[in-house]
Scaffold this motif. Structure first.
Motif: not given
Length: 727
Positions: A120-123, A671-679, A681-693
């Motif tokens: 829902m956040r992605h949408k 966004e398109a890759e994430k939408e396809l992965a969610m449809k 049922g696959d896990k999609y790796e969100e964007y992760e910062p390079t130097w912070f967590v």
């Protein structure tokens, strides 16, 4: 017994009906269920009913019967962060104003809630960004709005034609089936079944065409409403500015007539928002009444920096020692800002009511540094933290308060907007050789826009998540920072945190442009529970308070006042010891020891010719100086920003559009890759910062981005493989 059972049954059915009716109040429920929510340290976790609707809003209630009328709290996921801890099975949803800590009943329930929240956040983010693109297109010119209406009309007409064609076909096949059933046409059972199946398929096509027509009609209606709203705002804004211009014209006429008679006056003398600059020296009258009843110190001049007799830190200066190592030679000028004309109305009319970070401003309104560099500029007076590292915890509080106030010292004369960073953009500033600290900042999020900052110096560490919300209302622009700034002193194990206050820019279109900082800043030492509420007094034409005044009382863990911090956020800050107080914790009135007065901070003067160099201080001039060996994502390497600094504004505007379009393409692909992965049922790796967590802040429970290390090691090894290609 039967009567009682019947009554209970009726009440149960009534309760169920009430719950169903309450759910109808919601737009559309995507997920609902019981979760254990953290309430407080006395009650711990309590079971609450959570509802996630189609608008990406997560709300909670004490029970299902409260749904629709008694919401206990809600978070819009579009501007929120979702973090899950598998070890504790805890889900943290951090919004702008509140944070939910919830525990599902089992692992399966946890995974379902996490998937629903992320989806829902992605949408919501995707929808918001597509609406932003559409708004930007509609706001460009009047012809683009007409084109949008023509396109909508064509699309609706096409869908209506498809619907009529499908309906005619359905009617024809229905008539043929009826004739076959009535015996008018000879047919066998197989042919009859085929006709029935064909009618079913045609009916499904009609339903689908009708649904598409309704959906397209709703989208067109929204687009039309947006166009009408934009036109209405432009009309109202234009009318308001015409009235203001007429008023100003009248003032100019009166000023001219009075000047011709030998009495010079201000052309803005009857404007309600006239602003008077503070005097050059800070003059505080004796025994004047402050907001908390303090007897203020006598007149203080800038040459009298320390007057605390017997104070062990009185010999410590708040400016770098002249014997300190110089480091590399740095520049002391930037190219002068060109004086180029611009159609102000063509820009401003499209910005009313929008977030500052979402306004497509040309570089003509910018200064040649990014938000990351502007955040780093907080460290101009980091020597206050180095001094504070050697003091007691209460004195550290005074110096942290002075450091917090010094962050606003340049806002009084810096009215231009810094560049919005791209996702993944970084900025480093290594001043360990000459100033004793180094800093790294990264743009870690696009929705909401957020920058993570980490700095370390001699005896201190500072880190912050910089997020803000802002609104442009025509006459003024307000910037409200969100998130905490943290300062840690290992010598005393002190951990301070505070929220920044609101900055407002007045007279955007007509009149003299001026800036005010106002609000209350609560600084807390989480180790000792010592506190200071630092008040930034808002400017008022009718107030007797000194413009830009800052005042705060430092209290110990028992709430007893120990020090007073006072001054102005653009000139200087003093600290005084409290000699006595009235004992009222809610409205304290304190008396101070005037002999203990000590000036702990004085603002640096602007360099010669600063008014032609974006009103930069010497420190700000050094921020965008080219430097070898920095990461390829560093703000110094951003081409449009460099062109703007060099006075190539037309080229900078073109390059800025190219860079932003490149970022949009990457965003849409993600966004398109994430939408396809969610449809799937696959896990999609969100964007992760390079130097912070992203982690949970132990001091307040909010989600923050913590520096995970590795930047300076990568710089030393010249290894930037982790950095994305953003420029």
């Amino acid at each position: 017994m039967s009567t009682a059972s019947s009554g209970k049954s009726q009440r149960g059915r009534a309760s169920s009906l009430t719950s169903i009716n309450n759910f109808e109040h919601l737009a559309s429920v995507e997920k609902a269920g019981w979760l254990n929510k953290w309430t407080n340290y006395l009650k711990g976790y309590r079971q609450r009913w959570f509802v996630l609707d189609s608008n990406a809003t997560l709300s909670y209630y004490r029970n299902p019967s409260e749904v629709g009328h008694t919401c206990r709290g809600s978070i819009n996921l579009q501007e929120a962060r979702v973090h899950t801890d598998k070890t504790t099975s805890c889900i943290v949803i951090s919004g702008q104003s509140q944070t939910f800590h919830v525990k599902p009943h089992n692992e399966m329930d946890r995974q379902q809630w996490v998937n629903s929240l992320e989806y829902m956040r992605h949408k919501a983010v995707t929808k918001a960004e597509s609406e932003e693109d559409e708004d930007a297109q509609l706001a460009q010119t009047d012809s683009s709005r007409s084109d949008a209406l023509i396109l909508s009309n064509r699309q609706i007409s096409g869908k209506l034609c498809d619907l009529r064609t499908a309906a005619n076909m359905m009617n024809k096949q229905g008539d043929e089936l009826m004739r076959a059933l009535n015996g008018t046409v000879e047919t066998d059972k197989n042919s009859l079944a085929e006709r029935a199946d064909l009618l079913k398929m045609t009916t499904a096509a009609v339903i689908q065409a009708a649904e598409e027509f309704v959906e397209l009609s709703e989208q067109s209606a929204k687009r039309l409403n947006k166009i009408v709203a934009v036109e209405h705002k432009e009309k109202a804004f234009l009318q308001e500015q015409l009235e203001a211009l007429a008023k100003q014209h009248s003032s100019l006429e009166r000023a001219a007539s009075k000047y011709s008679s030998g009495v010079p006056v201000s052309a803005y003398s009857d404007q309600e928002d006239e602003f008077h600059d503070a005097e050059e020296d800070l003059i505080m009258p004796c025994n004047s009444t402050s907001p908390a009843g303090v007897h203020a110190a006598p007149t203080v001049r800038t040459d009298r920096r320390h007057s605390g007799a017997g104070d062990p830190s009185s010999s410590i200066s708040s400016s770098p020692s002249p014997d300190a190592p110089k480091g590399k030679q740095r520049r002391n000028t930037v190219p002068e800002r060109p004086d180029l004309p611009i159609n102000l109305w063509s820009i401003m009319k499209n910005c009313i009511g929008k977030e500052l970070s979402k306004i497509p401003m040309p570089v003509n309104f910018s200064e040649p540094i990014s938000v990351l560099q502007r955040v780093t500029e907080d460290l101009e007076y980091a020597d206050l933290l180095e001094i504070g590292a050697k003091l007691s915890t209460l004195e550290q509080m005074c110096y942290v308060a002075a450091y917090a106030a010094s962050n606003y010292s340049t806002t009084g004369h810096r009215t231009n907007k810094p560049f919005n960073p791209l996702l993944g953009e970084t900025y480093e500033f290594d001043r360990m050789e000459d100033l004793g600290w180094r800093s790294v900042t990264e743009q870690v999020s696009h929705h909401p826009p957020a920058a993570a900052h980490h700095a370390e110096g001699r005896g201190w560490t500072m880190y912050q998540d910089f997020t803000m919300t802002s609104r442009f209302r025509g006459k003024y622009l307000s910037v409200i920072p969100i998130g905490f700034t943290h300062v840690v002193f290992p010598s005393t194990n002190s951990h301070f945190s505070y929220r920044k206050i609101t900055t407002t820019v007045h007279n955007i279109i007509v009149g003299k442009l001026w800036i005010d900082n106002h609000g209350e800043m609560e600084i807390t030492n989480h180790t000792t529970n010592e506190k200071c509420v630092l008040k930034f007094i808002p400017y008022s034409y009718f107030s007797r308070e000194q413009p830009r005044k800052v005042y705060g009382i430092v209290r110990d863990s028992e709430g007893i006042p120990k020090y007073v911090v006072q001054g102005t956020w653009d000139k200087s800050i003093d600290m005084l010891k409290v000699s006595s107080w009235n004992g009222n914790h809610e409205k304290p009135k304190v008396e101070v020891d005037e002999t203990s007065l000590k000036r702990i901070w004085t603002a640096h003067p602007l360099p010669k010719g600063a008014e032609k160099m974006h009103n930069f201080t010497k420190f700000a001039i050094e921020l965008n100086e080219p430097e070898d060996g920095v990461a390829p994502t560093d703000s110094r390497l951003r081409p449009d920003q460099r062109m703007m600094e060099n006075g190539q504004w037309d080229e900078a505007n073109k390059k800025k559009l190219e860079i932003e379009e490149k970022q949009r393409i990457v965003r849409r692909r993600r966004e398109a890759e994430k939408e396809l992965a969610m449809k799937r049922g696959d896990k999609y790796e969100e964007y992760e910062p390079t130097w912070f967590v992203r982690v949970q802040d132990e001091s307040n429970g909010a989600l923050i981005h913590q520096y995970k290390g590795g930047y300076w090691e990568a710089k030393e090894q010249h290894d930037w493989n982790k950095c994305p290609d953003i420029f």
